[in-house]
Structure formats: structure tokens, C-alpha cells
Write a protein that holds these residues in place. Structure first.
Motif, PDB file in Angstrom:
ATOM      1  N   ALA A 118      -6.697  18.870  13.864  1.00 40.68           N
ATOM      2  CA  ALA A 118      -6.651  19.922  14.869  1.00 40.68           C
ATOM      3  C   ALA A 118      -7.151  19.453  16.225  1.00 40.68           C
ATOM      4  CB  ALA A 118      -7.471  21.125  14.397  1.00 40.68           C
ATOM      5  N   TRP A 119      -8.120  18.534  16.215  1.00 45.66           N
ATOM      6  CA  TRP A 119      -8.659  18.060  17.491  1.00 45.66           C
ATOM      7  C   TRP A 119      -8.315  16.602  17.768  1.00 45.66           C
ATOM      8  CZ3 TRP A 119     -11.859  20.875  14.113  1.00 45.66           C
ATOM      9  CH2 TRP A 119     -12.473  20.141  13.092  1.00 45.66           C
ATOM     10  N   GLY A 120      -7.480  15.980  16.921  1.00 44.96           N
ATOM     11  CA  GLY A 120      -7.003  14.622  17.190  1.00 44.96           C
ATOM     12  C   GLY A 120      -8.125  13.606  17.230  1.00 44.96           C
ATOM     13  N   GLY A 121      -8.010  12.654  18.166  1.00 38.73           N
ATOM     14  CA  GLY A 121      -9.050  11.645  18.313  1.00 38.73           C
ATOM     15  C   GLY A 121      -8.847  10.397  17.497  1.00 38.73           C
ATOM     16  N   SER A 122      -7.717  10.305  16.780  1.00 46.22           N
ATOM     17  CA  SER A 122      -7.450   9.142  15.933  1.00 46.22           C
ATOM     18  C   SER A 122      -5.955   8.911  15.831  1.00 46.22           C
ATOM     19  CB  SER A 122      -8.035   9.350  14.534  1.00 46.22           C
ATOM     20  OG  SER A 122      -7.570   8.350  13.633  1.00 46.22           O
ATOM     21  N   ALA A 123      -5.563   7.650  15.737  1.00 44.79           N
ATOM     22  CA  ALA A 123      -4.153   7.324  15.537  1.00 44.79           C
ATOM     23  C   ALA A 123      -3.651   7.798  14.181  1.00 44.79           C
ATOM     24  CB  ALA A 123      -3.935   5.815  15.665  1.00 44.79           C
TER      25      ALA A 123
ATOM     26  N   PRO B 215     -11.455   0.358  15.879  1.00 46.81           N
ATOM     27  CA  PRO B 215     -10.024   0.595  16.102  1.00 46.81           C
ATOM     28  C   PRO B 215      -9.684   2.070  16.232  1.00 46.81           C
ATOM     29  CG  PRO B 215     -10.434   0.067  13.810  1.00 46.81           C
ATOM     30  CD  PRO B 215     -11.737  -0.126  14.519  1.00 46.81           C
ATOM     31  N   SER B 216      -8.514   2.327  16.801  1.00 45.98           N
ATOM     32  CA  SER B 216      -8.091   3.712  17.033  1.00 45.98           C
ATOM     33  C   SER B 216      -7.771   4.448  15.744  1.00 45.98           C
ATOM     34  CB  SER B 216      -6.864   3.737  17.951  1.00 45.98           C
ATOM     35  OG  SER B 216      -5.765   3.075  17.344  1.00 45.98           O
ATOM     36  N   THR B 217      -7.734   3.736  14.608  1.00 50.87           N
ATOM     37  CA  THR B 217      -7.509   4.388  13.323  1.00 50.87           C
ATOM     38  C   THR B 217      -8.789   5.010  12.755  1.00 50.87           C
ATOM     39  OG1 THR B 217      -7.734   2.201  12.306  1.00 50.87           O
ATOM     40  CG2 THR B 217      -5.498   3.039  12.637  1.00 50.87           C
TER      41      THR B 217
ATOM     42  N   MET C  38      -0.580   8.917  19.468  1.00 51.12           N
ATOM     43  CA  MET C  38      -1.274   7.630  19.540  1.00 51.12           C
ATOM     44  C   MET C  38      -0.569   6.631  18.639  1.00 51.12           C
ATOM     45  SD  MET C  38      -5.237   8.997  19.363  1.00 51.12           S
ATOM     46  CE  MET C  38      -5.932   7.343  19.499  1.00 51.12           C
ATOM     47  N   ALA C  39      -0.417   5.425  19.105  1.00 56.78           N
ATOM     48  CA  ALA C  39       0.256   4.381  18.329  1.00 56.78           C
ATOM     49  C   ALA C  39      -0.681   3.819  17.261  1.00 56.78           C
ATOM     50  CB  ALA C  39       0.731   3.264  19.240  1.00 56.78           C
ATOM     51  N   VAL C  40      -0.133   3.566  16.085  1.00 57.24           N
ATOM     52  CA  VAL C  40      -0.900   2.900  15.039  1.00 57.24           C
ATOM     53  C   VAL C  40      -0.993   1.417  15.395  1.00 57.24           C
ATOM     54  CG1 VAL C  40      -0.939   2.246  12.598  1.00 57.24           C
ATOM     55  CG2 VAL C  40      -0.202   4.541  13.265  1.00 57.24           C
ATOM     56  N   PRO C  41      -2.194   0.856  15.482  1.00 58.65           N
ATOM     57  CA  PRO C  41      -2.332  -0.540  15.910  1.00 58.65           C
ATOM     58  C   PRO C  41      -1.753  -1.519  14.897  1.00 58.65           C
ATOM     59  CG  PRO C  41      -4.447   0.321  15.167  1.00 58.65           C
ATOM     60  CD  PRO C  41      -3.500   1.487  15.213  1.00 58.65           C
ATOM     61  N   SER C  42      -1.190  -2.604  15.422  1.00 57.20           N
ATOM     62  CA  SER C  42      -0.611  -3.636  14.557  1.00 57.20           C
ATOM     63  C   SER C  42      -0.966  -5.036  15.046  1.00 57.20           C
ATOM     64  CB  SER C  42       0.913  -3.484  14.509  1.00 57.20           C
ATOM     65  OG  SER C  42       1.475  -3.590  15.806  1.00 57.20           O
ATOM     66  N   GLU C  43      -1.908  -5.112  15.987  1.00 49.45           N
ATOM     67  CA  GLU C  43      -2.245  -6.411  16.569  1.00 49.45           C
ATOM     68  C   GLU C  43      -3.358  -7.134  15.824  1.00 49.45           C
ATOM     69  OE1 GLU C  43      -4.720  -3.259  18.636  1.00 49.45           O
ATOM     70  OE2 GLU C  43      -2.622  -3.502  18.030  1.00 49.45           O
TER      71      GLU C  43
ATOM     72  N   CYS D  86       5.348   0.196   6.273  1.00 50.03           N
ATOM     73  CA  CYS D  86       5.926  -0.439   7.456  1.00 50.03           C
ATOM     74  C   CYS D  86       5.799  -1.957   7.414  1.00 50.03           C
ATOM     75  CB  CYS D  86       5.279   0.114   8.722  1.00 50.03           C
ATOM     76  SG  CYS D  86       3.552  -0.400   8.973  1.00 50.03           S
ATOM     77  N   GLY D  87       4.750  -2.459   6.749  1.00 52.43           N
ATOM     78  CA  GLY D  87       4.551  -3.897   6.638  1.00 52.43           C
ATOM     79  C   GLY D  87       3.952  -4.543   7.868  1.00 52.43           C
ATOM     80  N   VAL D  88       3.745  -3.788   8.956  1.00 51.14           N
ATOM     81  CA  VAL D  88       3.249  -4.394  10.195  1.00 51.14           C
ATOM     82  C   VAL D  88       1.938  -3.793  10.688  1.00 51.14           C
ATOM     83  CG1 VAL D  88       5.560  -5.085  10.956  1.00 51.14           C
ATOM     84  CG2 VAL D  88       4.644  -2.855  11.646  1.00 51.14           C
ATOM     85  N   CYS D  89       1.570  -2.594  10.226  1.00 52.82           N
ATOM     86  CA  CYS D  89       0.283  -2.040  10.655  1.00 52.82           C
ATOM     87  C   CYS D  89      -0.839  -2.906  10.075  1.00 52.82           C
ATOM     88  CB  CYS D  89       0.136  -0.586  10.216  1.00 52.82           C
ATOM     89  SG  CYS D  89      -0.090  -0.315   8.440  1.00 52.82           S
ATOM     90  N   ASP D  90      -2.024  -2.784  10.655  1.00 52.11           N
ATOM     91  CA  ASP D  90      -3.138  -3.627  10.223  1.00 52.11           C
ATOM     92  C   ASP D  90      -3.422  -3.468   8.728  1.00 52.11           C
ATOM     93  OD1 ASP D  90      -3.388  -4.476  12.808  1.00 52.11           O
ATOM     94  OD2 ASP D  90      -5.075  -3.171  13.296  1.00 52.11           O
ATOM     95  N   SER D  91      -3.346  -2.241   8.239  1.00 51.86           N
ATOM     96  CA  SER D  91      -3.642  -1.983   6.830  1.00 51.86           C
ATOM     97  C   SER D  91      -2.644  -2.679   5.919  1.00 51.86           C
ATOM     98  CB  SER D  91      -3.652  -0.479   6.571  1.00 51.86           C
ATOM     99  OG  SER D  91      -4.059  -0.206   5.252  1.00 51.86           O
ATOM    100  N   CYS D  92      -1.365  -2.592   6.245  1.00 52.63           N
ATOM    101  CA  CYS D  92      -0.323  -3.261   5.460  1.00 52.63           C
ATOM    102  C   CYS D  92      -0.519  -4.771   5.479  1.00 52.63           C
ATOM    103  CB  CYS D  92       1.061  -2.926   6.007  1.00 52.63           C
ATOM    104  SG  CYS D  92       1.772  -1.365   5.432  1.00 52.63           S
ATOM    105  N   ARG D  93      -0.809  -5.313   6.651  1.00 51.59           N
ATOM    106  CA  ARG D  93      -0.909  -6.764   6.774  1.00 51.59           C
ATOM    107  C   ARG D  93      -2.108  -7.311   6.008  1.00 51.59           C
ATOM    108  NH1 ARG D  93       0.113  -8.786  12.806  1.00 51.59           N
ATOM    109  NH2 ARG D  93      -1.880  -7.711  13.168  1.00 51.59           N
ATOM    110  N   ILE D  94      -3.237  -6.609   6.052  1.00 56.43           N
ATOM    111  CA  ILE D  94      -4.421  -7.050   5.308  1.00 56.43           C
ATOM    112  C   ILE D  94      -4.149  -6.988   3.807  1.00 56.43           C
ATOM    113  CG2 ILE D  94      -6.795  -6.420   4.732  1.00 56.43           C
ATOM    114  CD1 ILE D  94      -7.095  -5.535   7.680  1.00 56.43           C
TER     115      ILE D  94
END
Length: 230
Positions: free
Chosen positions: A76-81, A100-102, A87-92, A206-214
Motif C-alpha cells: 500500500a505504501w510501496g518503498g520496495s522494488a 538493494p531496492s528489493t 521500480m525496476a527489479v535490480p539485475s546488476e 526471469c533468470g537475470v534478477c539478482d535472486s535468480c542469478r545467485i
């Protein structure tokens, strides 16, 4: 003839079950330790609500004593990807020293508090947490000092704690590498294929977000590239 004790005679543990690999592994570890495990999942408005299907599948595969899903709208109040699709899910990749924004503001504090409420109501000895401070060391609510402080709060805030038998927070994976977690999951027969780690919100990882890659890197290192997303 002496009868075998029924499963209800086992001590009870509440496991916070996100649907991910870590929480599934921690729940299985609690079972191996001799606990009757009740799974507790949260629909908090996460963009990756697909993980709730995974949580249900894991609960069934592990034959948990019970599995509940609670709605707590943190979006309801956001603040996270994870809760704001603008907000974009980080993949870097995870950057050391950067939260991180997640990170979802207050998420674990809310979840643990609700888990402790259920634990006290059911007389559970443990609250099982799959938190990990290695992969996402920037998350303030996945660190050992946070867990230690919350244990003190839990002991002070509950009738059971004041009486000297409060629920103990148990986070066996907090300092483990993801590869070690995968190896433990394989040893315990955790249904890794049923778990869900992707943050992007689709029906396929997706295979590219940080969680998938780890996750994928750990699976490959553990010799199970067949379970990786790509």
C-alpha cells in the motif's frame, strides 16, 4: 506392548515459508531435528506472488502438519522494488555495503511478530527462519544482531517468554553460502524444482534478477545445473 508416540507428541515449530529455497530448506531441517512443522506464508502484495504457489507446493511435498497464508498488505505504501511495479527489479548484482531496492521496509519485523503470535498460541518451541546474511548482507533484517535483538524483544513481549519458555528464533542458514544451502536441500530431499526465487513477477523465472542469478550459480556449483533457470 509400548505404542509408538503419535506425531502430535512432537514439539512444534512454526516455519516462515516464502516459497523460496532457503525457507524450504530451513523447514526441512526443523523436521529432521524432530519438530512438527507448521508453515506460515504471507501475501504482502509482492509482485512475485507466484512464490505463494511454490510455498503451497513445498508444504505439501514436505508433508507439513499445517500451512497457513496470511494477507498483510505492505504494498500500500510501496518503498520496495518487490511491492512497487514502478521500480525496476535490480539485475546488476549485489553491491557490498548497499541496501538493494528489493529490501521491503519492515517486512521481517512484521512477519516475525505474526509468526511469534502463532507460535505462542500453538505452544511452539521454535520459529524457523530462512533468512541469510550472506547473499543479501545489505538487508538490515537478515543480520545476526537483528535476530538477537528480536529474541530479546520476543522474550519480553510474550507471556511464554516472561514465564521462561518463550519461542526461540532459529535461523540455521543465516551465515551459509547459497551453495551450501543447495547442498543441504539436496541432502534433505527438498523439492527444489517446486521452490521459487525470482523477483520479477512472471510465471517463469526471469533468470537475470539478482535472486535468480545467485540461485542459478549455486545450483551449478552444486552440480545441479539442470535445476537452473537458464
Amino acid at each position: 506392548m509400548e505404542l509408538e508416540p503419535e506425531s502430535s507428541a512432537l514439539p512444534t515449530a512454526i516455519a516462515l515459508l516464502s516459497g523460496g529455497l532457503d525457507s524450504a530448506t530451513a523447514a526441512a531441517m526443523a523436521q529432521e531435528a524432530g519438530y512438527r512443522v507448521i508453515g506460515l506464508s504471507f501475501d504482502y502484495g509482492q509482485r512475485h506472488r507466484r512464490e505463494l504457489k511454490a510455498a503451497a507446493a513445498v508444504a505439501e511435498a514436505l508433508q507439513l502438519a499445517e500451512h497457513q497464508t496470511i494477507a498483510v498488505n505492505l504494498a500500500a505504501w510501496g518503498g520496495s522494488a518487490l511491492t512497487d511495479e514502478r521500480m525496476a527489479v535490480p539485475s546488476e548484482g549485489v553491491q557490498e555495503g548497499v541496501i538493494p531496492s528489493t529490501y521491503v521496509p519492515g517486512r521481517n519485523t512484521v512477519f516475525i511478530a505474526i509468526g511469534l503470535s502463532l507460535a505462542e498460541a500453538r505452544g511452539a518451541e521454535r520459529l524457523v527462519l530462512g533468512v541469510n546474511a550472506v547473499d543479501y548482507s545489505g538487508y538490515p533484517d537478515c543480520r545476526p544482531d537483528y535476530l538477537g535483538a528480536f529474541q530479546q524483544l520476543a522474550d519480553l513481549a510474550s507471556k511464554a517468554g516472561r514465564e521462561g519458555h518463550g519461542t526461540q528464533l532459529w535461523a540455521p542458514l543465516v551465515s551459509w553460502s547459497k551453495t551450501r544451502i543447495v547442498q543441504e536441500a539436496l541432502r534433505l530431499g527438498v523439492p527444489i524444482a517446486d521452490t521459487w526465487s525470482c523477483y520479477s513477477g512472471g510465471e517463469q523465472p526471469c533468470g537475470v534478477c539478482d535472486s535468480c542469478r545467485i540461485r542459478d550459480a549455486a545450483l551449478r556449483e552444486a552440480g545441479r545445473a539442470d535445476l537452473a533457470t537458464a
